[in-house]
Scaffold this active site. Sequence first.
Site, short mmCIF file in Angstrom:
data_model
loop_
_atom_site.label_atom_id
_atom_site.label_comp_id
_atom_site.label_asym_id
_atom_site.label_seq_id
_atom_site.Cartn_x
_atom_site.Cartn_y
_atom_site.Cartn_z
CG ASP A 36 66.09 21.99 95.40
OD1 ASP A 36 66.94 23.01 95.12
OD2 ASP A 36 66.40 20.97 95.62
CE1 TYR A 144 79.18 14.60 99.14
CE2 TYR A 144 80.12 12.47 98.77
CZ TYR A 144 79.05 13.14 99.01
OH TYR A 144 77.82 12.50 99.11
P1 NAD Z 1 71.64 16.49 94.38
O1 NAD Z 1 72.67 17.37 93.95
O2 NAD Z 1 70.91 15.60 93.26
O3 NAD Z 1 70.36 17.32 95.18
C1 NAD Z 1 70.69 18.26 95.98
C2 NAD Z 1 69.79 19.36 96.02
O4 NAD Z 1 69.95 20.43 97.01
C3 NAD Z 1 69.54 19.91 94.52
O5 NAD Z 1 68.31 20.05 93.92
C4 NAD Z 1 69.95 21.52 95.15
O6 NAD Z 1 69.20 22.50 94.23
C5 NAD Z 1 69.74 21.52 96.17
N1 NAD Z 1 70.32 22.74 97.05
C6 NAD Z 1 71.82 23.01 96.99
N2 NAD Z 1 71.81 24.06 97.56
C7 NAD Z 1 70.79 24.29 98.44
C8 NAD Z 1 70.61 25.44 99.26
N3 NAD Z 1 71.36 26.20 99.62
N4 NAD Z 1 69.36 25.44 99.77
C9 NAD Z 1 68.51 24.49 99.35
N5 NAD Z 1 68.67 23.52 98.50
C10 NAD Z 1 69.81 23.38 97.94
O7 NAD Z 1 72.13 15.58 95.60
P2 NAD Z 1 71.68 13.96 95.89
O8 NAD Z 1 72.36 12.82 95.03
O9 NAD Z 1 70.06 13.94 95.79
O10 NAD Z 1 72.07 13.90 97.31
C11 NAD Z 1 71.27 14.17 98.45
C12 NAD Z 1 72.32 13.90 99.71
O11 NAD Z 1 72.65 12.48 99.72
C13 NAD Z 1 73.62 14.70 99.87
O12 NAD Z 1 73.76 15.04 101.12
C14 NAD Z 1 74.52 13.69 99.42
O13 NAD Z 1 75.74 14.02 99.93
C15 NAD Z 1 73.87 12.36 99.81
N6 NAD Z 1 74.45 11.22 99.12
C16 NAD Z 1 74.21 10.96 97.74
C17 NAD Z 1 74.57 10.01 96.99
C18 NAD Z 1 74.12 9.70 95.69
O14 NAD Z 1 74.83 8.75 94.71
N7 NAD Z 1 73.45 10.38 95.00
C19 NAD Z 1 75.59 9.24 97.53
C20 NAD Z 1 75.89 9.31 99.10
C21 NAD Z 1 75.33 10.29 99.57
N1 SER Z 2 77.82 9.16 94.84
C1 SER Z 2 78.20 10.01 95.70
C2 SER Z 2 79.41 10.63 94.94
O1 SER Z 2 80.11 10.11 94.00
C3 SER Z 2 78.93 9.42 96.88
O2 SER Z 2 78.62 10.24 97.78
O3 SER Z 2 79.71 11.67 95.35
#
Ligand code: NAD
Ligand code: SER
Length: 314
Positions: A36, A144
């Site tokens: 990360d 997004y």
């Molecule tokens: P998050 O924001 O909690 O985690 C993302 C992580 O990526 C963070 O720890 C951040 O420090 C790290 N990061 C950011 N820039 C970086 C870089 N340049 N190099 C390395 N690391 C970096 O996001 P999440 O909720 O865990 O989501 C993970 C994936 O799942 C994403 O692609 C998101 O779009 C997708 N997603 C999440 C949800 C949700 O509800 N959480 C829903 C749909 C899709």
């Molecule tokens: N939980 C995510 C958001 O609200 C859906 O990709 O952005």
Amino acid sequence: MIREKILVIGASGQIGVELTMALRKIYGNNNVVASDLREENDLLKGTGPYVSLDVMNKEMLHVQVIRQNITQIYLLAAILSATGEKNPSLAWNLNMQSLLNVLDIAKEEKLHKVYWPSSIAVFGPTSPKIRCPQQTIIEPSTVYGISKYAGEFWCNYYHNRWGLDVRSIRYPGLISYKSEPGGGTTDYAVAIYHEALEEKKYECFLQEDTYLPMMYMPDAIKATIQMMEAPESKISIRTSYNISGMSFSPKEIAAEIQKHIPEFEISYQPDYRQQIANSWPQSIDDTVARNDWGWQEDYDLQRMTADMFDNLEK
Ligand code: NAD
Ligand code: SER
């Protein structure tokens, strides 16, 4: 048997922490390298290797892949919907360039598999609201959503053109208690549990009747691993799979919370995130994932709420 070595990028985020721990159980602690930009999440400390990595630095990423003998990458680094609307060009750059860097290196190093999540945010105001199908009108209105839609087709392109085994799921809003959410429109459904326990009240940034597709984190982890472990012959979608867990509104989650905390009160102060939520479907049709690799959720709103409180109280 092929020995896999997995790199998780974005491992300190909401999904990354739990997915890394789940992968370590399957593949062995030392075979799953967490990475990360920010510091290692406390829950990961001492459970396996961690490297500090900026996915935007392609050279550094390439060196790590070679040095650590990586065979699979799970790319989770991204800027989510609400934060993305505050800084569209940053969201576009990170969400697209991170994926292109990973796909290029995976192709060059002949990695066995790549995982990259998409989102219900690919759908827009013209997509069907109820049981939104796998293949339908897709006209996203957030940066997004645009980045996820473009990303899906890059995955499809790398698979078709170079045979890269890249797989993806369109997650709904994810609810968890282990690590904090990272700036999404569905984050209210996590904050509400914390505030209910601590303050007995919550001011919601969405209107009471805003229905959105949601999923409890254990189901999201289960789906990810199930899809990634399915034989290639079972994967018919190379853009990204719809999956569904549950759908509810702020009013409904509040009513479920009141069964555990009767004095809990919710109020509503919608902000810019209301418009984002309004552009998304209320529920998802995931028939293709069910038929292809046997997807089946375990949690509904009632079961999730009981489990959230059990764990948050601990
Ligand atoms: P998050 O924001 O909690 O985690 C993302 C992580 O990526 C963070 O720890 C951040 O420090 C790290 N990061 C950011 N820039 C970086 C870089 N340049 N190099 C390395 N690391 C970096 O996001 P999440 O909720 O865990 O989501 C993970 C994936 O799942 C994403 O692609 C998101 O779009 C997708 N997603 C999440 C949800 C949700 O509800 N959480 C829903 C749909 C899709
Ligand atoms: N939980 C995510 C958001 O609200 C859906 O990709 O952005």
